[in-house]
Design a protein around this motif. Structure first.
Motif, PDB file in Angstrom:
ATOM      1  N   UNK A   1       9.478  -9.441   4.530  1.00 21.26           N
ATOM      2  CA  UNK A   1       9.800 -11.934   5.171  1.00 21.26           C
ATOM      3  C   UNK A   1       8.823 -11.837   6.296  1.00 21.26           C
ATOM      4  N   UNK A   2       8.473 -12.264   6.000  1.00 17.43           N
ATOM      5  CA  UNK A   2       7.797 -13.463   7.173  1.00 17.43           C
ATOM      6  C   UNK A   2       6.358 -12.798   6.605  1.00 17.43           C
ATOM      7  N   UNK A   3       6.276 -12.584   5.970  1.00 12.71           N
ATOM      8  CA  UNK A   3       4.671 -11.927   6.311  1.00 12.71           C
ATOM      9  C   UNK A   3       2.981 -13.142   5.963  1.00 12.71           C
ATOM     10  N   UNK A   4       2.324 -12.843   6.891  1.00  9.82           N
ATOM     11  CA  UNK A   4       0.961 -13.072   7.116  1.00  9.82           C
ATOM     12  C   UNK A   4      -0.037 -13.837   6.299  1.00  9.82           C
ATOM     13  N   UNK A   5      -0.601 -14.745   6.479  1.00 14.10           N
ATOM     14  CA  UNK A   5      -1.619 -15.489   5.756  1.00 14.10           C
ATOM     15  C   UNK A   5      -2.464 -13.783   5.141  1.00 14.10           C
ATOM     16  N   UNK A   6      -2.796 -14.130   3.643  1.00 15.07           N
ATOM     17  CA  UNK A   6      -3.820 -12.605   3.064  1.00 15.07           C
ATOM     18  C   UNK A   6      -2.801 -11.761   2.621  1.00 15.07           C
ATOM     19  N   UNK A   7      -1.984 -11.862   2.477  1.00 14.23           N
ATOM     20  CA  UNK A   7      -0.785 -10.590   2.043  1.00 14.23           C
ATOM     21  C   UNK A   7      -0.792 -10.648   0.421  1.00 14.23           C
ATOM     22  N   UNK A   8      -1.493 -11.307  -0.001  1.00 10.20           N
ATOM     23  CA  UNK A   8      -1.950 -10.748  -1.462  1.00 10.20           C
ATOM     24  C   UNK A   8      -2.598 -10.193  -1.593  1.00 10.20           C
ATOM     25  N   UNK A   9      -3.644 -10.350  -0.988  1.00  8.34           N
ATOM     26  CA  UNK A   9      -4.873  -9.758  -0.964  1.00  8.34           C
ATOM     27  C   UNK A   9      -4.687  -8.436   0.054  1.00  8.34           C
ATOM     28  N   UNK A  10      -3.910  -7.718   1.298  1.00  8.66           N
ATOM     29  CA  UNK A  10      -3.261  -6.818   1.324  1.00  8.66           C
ATOM     30  C   UNK A  10      -2.233  -6.363   0.132  1.00  8.66           C
ATOM     31  N   UNK A  11      -1.581  -6.599  -0.023  1.00  5.74           N
ATOM     32  CA  UNK A  11      -0.598  -6.308  -1.435  1.00  5.74           C
ATOM     33  C   UNK A  11      -1.468  -5.732  -2.854  1.00  5.74           C
ATOM     34  N   UNK A  12      -2.177  -6.302  -3.163  1.00  7.98           N
ATOM     35  CA  UNK A  12      -3.332  -6.126  -4.434  1.00  7.98           C
ATOM     36  C   UNK A  12      -3.862  -4.662  -3.632  1.00  7.98           C
ATOM     37  N   UNK A  13      -4.565  -4.701  -2.378  1.00  9.80           N
ATOM     38  CA  UNK A  13      -4.998  -3.323  -2.166  1.00  9.80           C
ATOM     39  C   UNK A  13      -3.870  -2.173  -2.272  1.00  9.80           C
ATOM     40  N   UNK A  14      -2.419  -2.738  -1.747  1.00  9.94           N
ATOM     41  CA  UNK A  14      -2.333  -1.757  -1.502  1.00  9.94           C
ATOM     42  C   UNK A  14      -1.959  -0.579  -2.666  1.00  9.94           C
ATOM     43  N   UNK A  15      -1.674  -1.276  -3.465  1.00  8.41           N
ATOM     44  CA  UNK A  15      -0.692  -0.903  -4.908  1.00  8.41           C
ATOM     45  C   UNK A  15      -2.252  -1.100  -5.584  1.00  8.41           C
ATOM     46  N   UNK A  16      -3.019  -0.755  -5.537  1.00  9.37           N
ATOM     47  CA  UNK A  16      -4.542  -0.522  -6.101  1.00  9.37           C
ATOM     48  C   UNK A  16      -4.625   1.007  -6.083  1.00  9.37           C
ATOM     49  N   UNK A  17      -4.383   1.559  -3.873  1.00 12.43           N
ATOM     50  CA  UNK A  17      -4.916   2.968  -3.793  1.00 12.43           C
ATOM     51  C   UNK A  17      -3.643   3.373  -4.045  1.00 12.43           C
ATOM     52  N   UNK A  18      -1.621   3.254  -4.226  1.00 14.23           N
ATOM     53  CA  UNK A  18      -0.734   3.566  -5.058  1.00 14.23           C
ATOM     54  C   UNK A  18      -1.249   4.219  -5.906  1.00 14.23           C
ATOM     55  N   UNK A  19      -1.696   3.440  -7.120  1.00 11.69           N
ATOM     56  CA  UNK A  19      -2.060   3.413  -8.061  1.00 11.69           C
ATOM     57  C   UNK A  19      -3.010   4.648  -8.828  1.00 11.69           C
ATOM     58  N   UNK A  20      -3.509   5.024  -7.452  1.00 12.85           N
ATOM     59  CA  UNK A  20      -4.752   5.645  -8.124  1.00 12.85           C
ATOM     60  C   UNK A  20      -4.556   6.871  -8.190  1.00 12.85           C
ATOM     61  N   UNK A  21      -5.157   8.015  -9.107  1.00  9.10           N
ATOM     62  CA  UNK A  21      -4.780   8.834  -9.542  1.00  9.10           C
ATOM     63  C   UNK A  21      -5.787   9.924  -9.613  1.00  9.10           C
ATOM     64  N   UNK A  22      -5.521  10.246  -7.953  1.00 10.08           N
ATOM     65  CA  UNK A  22      -6.834  10.990  -7.619  1.00 10.08           C
ATOM     66  C   UNK A  22      -6.564  12.108  -7.098  1.00 10.08           C
ATOM     67  N   UNK A  23      -7.008  13.323  -7.396  1.00  7.81           N
ATOM     68  CA  UNK A  23      -6.388  14.576  -6.202  1.00  7.81           C
ATOM     69  C   UNK A  23      -6.759  14.094  -5.025  1.00  7.81           C
ATOM     70  N   UNK A  24      -5.349  15.081  -4.351  1.00 12.50           N
ATOM     71  CA  UNK A  24      -4.778  14.855  -2.862  1.00 12.50           C
ATOM     72  C   UNK A  24      -3.997  13.485  -2.624  1.00 12.50           C
ATOM     73  N   UNK A  25      -3.873  12.786  -4.227  1.00  7.49           N
ATOM     74  CA  UNK A  25      -2.912  11.320  -3.729  1.00  7.49           C
ATOM     75  C   UNK A  25      -1.449  11.198  -4.359  1.00  7.49           C
ATOM     76  N   UNK A  26      -0.704  10.242  -4.223  1.00  7.91           N
ATOM     77  CA  UNK A  26       0.235  10.279  -4.400  1.00  7.91           C
ATOM     78  C   UNK A  26       1.186  10.018  -6.025  1.00  7.91           C
ATOM     79  N   UNK A  27       0.347  10.086  -6.763  1.00  4.90           N
ATOM     80  CA  UNK A  27       0.551  10.149  -8.162  1.00  4.90           C
ATOM     81  C   UNK A  27       0.186  12.007  -8.316  1.00  4.90           C
TER      82      UNK A  27
END
Length: 814
Positions: free
Chosen positions: A256-282
């Motif tokens: 809730x109550x997210x600031x301006x440019x949160x769309x950029x931030x969420x796209x960036x965050x999802x990209x790196x959560x999904x990154x299938x690289x050694x040492x990453x979450x996946x």
């Protein structure tokens, strides 16, 4: 961090108040329009759920100026373009792509249908039944049921919890109150203050702006309307919850109550959560055998609210390990948060979006600009991401310990310093130069008989190229073999996509098809990595993600290529044994000379035996065949494929023109007039060197007997359809179709597919020119003869249906 590239698009306001975005891209062969209305299903009065989606449908039913046969959908189909629309929670989008010469006609029709919809009662009643059929299929979809359950813990007053699809009962067309609400919604939101029009194409900015000003004039002028803010996502204040469903686990994060440019931030965050690289979450969760797949996505974003879904599939029941998985996720979040402001990741994020836009279609670019998708993470975006991470991280730090690492750089985003060295085999270094091996002798002998064809039909001076490799196996494989190889390609496929190259490997009967399309610069390196994975796939014991059942028509489409191939072969259970007898060939278009050299050298390492005369694996037709393909759905579907009698290019041209002429009338007759189903289409398809007309229908109420009979009756009317065309209409249709196969109009992917078909059918290398010539030479009498032949008993018909053969299938067969 270097500053992001200056924007490619210009933003301005038309004289009537319409927000306009224009982007000039000289490399494009098509132009696209993307019109967004700031109103969606959540803006509809609570008494009339589904009204916004219903209105979207009604707008395509024609106007006084452009009746259905001349409206936008028919026009785009006749010009060989693409068109669609979508109603979301807070937006409704209309978009199409056309050749530049036809683009003005499409824009004229789009603006006219938004400004002057007819919306008479008879049309509304018919379209409501179509919407009701869509609703029935939608509500039966397992993915829909799962998503509805995901929203149950949210605030009951939030519109995400409400019903918005629309059906026969929520849309009381005859009621005056409903008609007034429909009119009010259109007047309130379908005006220039609520619209943004995006135009992208090879035209100059001045020309695009002139087109927008000219054809948006009929739109009602208005001021922006404030869309109502939704209530909080949660009544308890809890910002996270989880949903366990067998092998599926969803972690939902409400903000809730997210600031301006949160769309950029969420796209960036999802990209790196999904990154299938050694040492990453996946990679860590998969290494611990806790998950098979993970996908982070934003399912809702509006007015400072966001709902993030971390969707996982697990090898077994997810419940016993859900907390361990969530602890690992929280541990990764803490690690990721501590690395801000993420300079290297921000630069790679910028580069990958820049690379992808190098080869994006006009429609893809229009969607990017129209939705204002993030192309980088700005300094303002960094501040927004900090706020997001503060909200979604648990108050108590996790005790989960992992050796987290930031993702390694994508190897395909930067240019190779040195070309691939074809003189060395795997395991050799330059220190081994001059030492001959038996393996190298074999490579040298294979080099002289490469089965890769480098087509000169398309220009080679652009950034884009496409290729296809085919391995034909003398034996059938266990399905697990392909799954094993596809798993090995997962990380590579992701890196390639981010570097602007779409990569896929699929089976078609006894063939494996490798497709690549996109920026040609990294293609040689990507191909070398692919060949290594094919030869020695990484062992993987996971069960794979649970697959939701396909809707009937998609199930049939998946089965169709296999039914067009030869009979099944004896199976083996050893992949290396299969490679030993496999034969391969390939085709590439658009590759520059240097890239061709690199590709040819790399293919010396390809598994299997190169075959310069690999014959197509098309199954001989037996005049008329019916294949029953049962599926779990209660709905029925039929596909009817009617191949041309020969592979001769004159027959292909006639069949193409028949498909072109039949597309809109078939849709109008079976979907609009008969309301037989909501999935209704026809067109031309090519399989293994055979060209044919394909008709498809899925219906929530009609049995396969009725569906097939209506398709058959339509085909019977094809001669009448052709014979009633006046000379001018015939010439226009012929020219419009022929123009679609000029090198100036074809995309690299379309050219690859067409030339691949030509290779399988035994056509010469000048196939595209020959096809254009054959189309332009068609006469009404020749086309009429083709329409008559398709109805003759000796014309092959291949039917796939969800239930048994009908009595009328072989009617008239000798």
């Amino acid at each position: 961090m270097p500053a992001p590239n200056p924007p490619h698009a210009s933003r301005l306001t038309c004289n009537n108040g319409l927000a306009l975005i224009v982007r000039h891209e000289p490399r494009l062969k098509h132009s696209a329009a993307y019109l967004r209305v700031a109103a969606g299903s959540h803006d509809v009065p609570a008494a009339w759920p589904g009204l916004a989606h219903f209105l979207e449908h009604l707008l395509f039913l024609g106007t006084d100026r452009f009746p259905p046969a001349q409206g936008l959908m028919a026009y785009v189909q006749q010009q060989g373009g693409h068109i669609n629309a979508r109603t979301s929670e807070r937006h409704t989008d209309f978009f199409f792509e056309l050749p530049p010469a036809a683009f003005e006609g499409g824009l004229e029709r789009l603006c006219d249908m938004l400004a002057h919809p007819r919306m008479n009662t008879a049309d509304q009643l018919r379209e409501r039944e179509v919407l009701h059929a869509e609703f029935i299929a939608w509500v039966r979809e397992p993915t829909t049921q799962h998503e509805r359950r995901l929203f149950q813990p949210l605030n009951p007053a939030h519109p995400l919890r409400a019903f918005h699809a629309g059906n026969r009962y929520s849309l009381p067309v005859p009621r005056a109150a409903f008609q007034q609400a429909l009119k009010d919604f259109h007047e309130q939101y379908y005006q220039t203050g609520q619209m943004t029009l995006t135009l992208v194409g090879p035209q100059s900015l001045e020309e695009l702006i002139t087109l927008a000003e000219r054809h948006s004039a009929p739109l009602t002028c208005g001021e922006p309307v404030r869309q109502c803010s939704p209530p909080p996502l949660s009544v308890t204040g809890k910002q996270r919850y989880q949903h366990v469903d067998g092998r599926r686990l969803n972690l939902m994060l409400a903000m809730e109550h997210l600031p301006v440019a949160s769309d950029q931030a969420l796209a960036f965050l999802c990209h790196w959560i999904n990154a299938d690289k050694p040492g990453g979450l996946v990679a860590q969760l998969r290494q611990l055998h806790l998950i098979d797949t993970l996908n982070a996505r934003v399912v809702y974003l509006f007015d400072g609210q966001a709902l993030l879904d971390i969707a996982l599939t697990t090898p077994a029941d997810s419940a016993p390990h859900s907390q361990q998985i969530i602890d690992a996720f929280d541990g990764w979040l803490a690690f990721f948060s501590a690395r801000q402001p993420w300079p290297a990741l921000r630069e790679e994020f910028r580069l990958l979006h820049q690379r992808q836009q190098q080869v994006s279609s006009a429609l893809a670019l229009a969607r990017i600009e129209g939705q204002q998708c993030a192309s980088h993470l700005s300094d303002q975006g960094v501040q927004a991401l900090r706020a997001i991470l503060t909200q979604i991280q648990p108050v108590a730090p996790t005790t989960c310990q992992h050796d987290w690492q930031l993702p390694t750089p994508n190897p395909f985003l930067t240019s190779e310093k040195e070309p691939v060295n074809a003189g060395l085999i795997r395991g050799q270094t330059s220190a081994h130069r001059g030492l001959r091996t038996f393996a190298q002798d074999r490579l040298r002998s294979r080099r002289d008989r490469s089965a890769m064809t480098f087509s000169a039909a398309m220009p080679t001076d652009s950034d884009e190229a496409a290729l296809r490799l085919r391995w034909h196996f003398a034996t059938a494989h266990e399905p697990a073999f392909l799954s094993q190889v596809q798993h090995s390609l997962q990380t590579l496929k992701q890196d390639a996509h981010h570097a602007g190259v779409e990569l896929s490997l699929n089976a078609q009967g006894n063939d494996w098809l490798l497709n690549m399309r996109g920026v040609q610069e990294p293609m040689p390196t990507i191909l070398e990595h692919v060949l290594r994975s094919l030869d020695a796939p990484v062992q993987h014991q996971a069960q794979g993600s649970p697959e939701a059942p396909l809707m009937p028509i998609r199930h049939l489409l998946k089965r169709l290529p296999e039914r067009c191939q030869a009979q099944a072969l004896p199976a083996i259970n050893d992949l290396q044994q299969g490679w030993a007898s496999a034969r391969w060939d390939g085709l590439a278009v658009g590759l520059a000379t240097r890239t061709q050299t690199l590709i040819a050298a790399i293919l010396n390492k390809a598994p299997g035996i190169p075959d310069t005369d690999l014959s197509p694996a098309a199954a001989p037709m037996r005049t008329r065949q019916w294949h029953t393909e049962p599926c779990a759905s209660s709905e029925h579907a039929v596909l009817l494929f009617c191949p041309a009698p020969t592979a001769d290019i004159a027959d292909e041209a006639a069949w193409r023109l028949l498909a072109h002429l039949a597309q809109q009338p078939f849709y109008q007759r079976l979907r609009v007039e008969l309301q037989l189903g909501y999935a209704v289409f026809s067109g031309l398809r090519q399989f293994n060197g055979r060209t044919g007309l394909l008709f498809g229908v899925q219906s929530p109420h009609a049995a396969t007997t009725e569906i097939f009979e209506q398709i058959r009756q339509f085909i019977e009317q094809l001669p009448t359809l052709v014979s009633t065309l006046d000379e001018t209409s015939f010439i226009q249709a012929r020219a419009s179709l022929a123009q679609q196969f000029s090198t100036e109009a074809l995309s690299m992917a379309d050219a690859r597919d067409l030339l691949w078909h030509a290779k399988q059918a035994g056509h010469s290398s000048d196939y595209l020119k020959a096809l254009y010539t054959a189309l332009m030479a068609l006469e009404p009498s020749t086309t009429l003869n083709a329409a008559q032949r398709i109805n003759q008993p000796y014309c092959d018909w291949l039917c796939l249906a969800t239930s048994s053969e009908t009595e009328t299938f072989n009617r008239g067969r000798s």
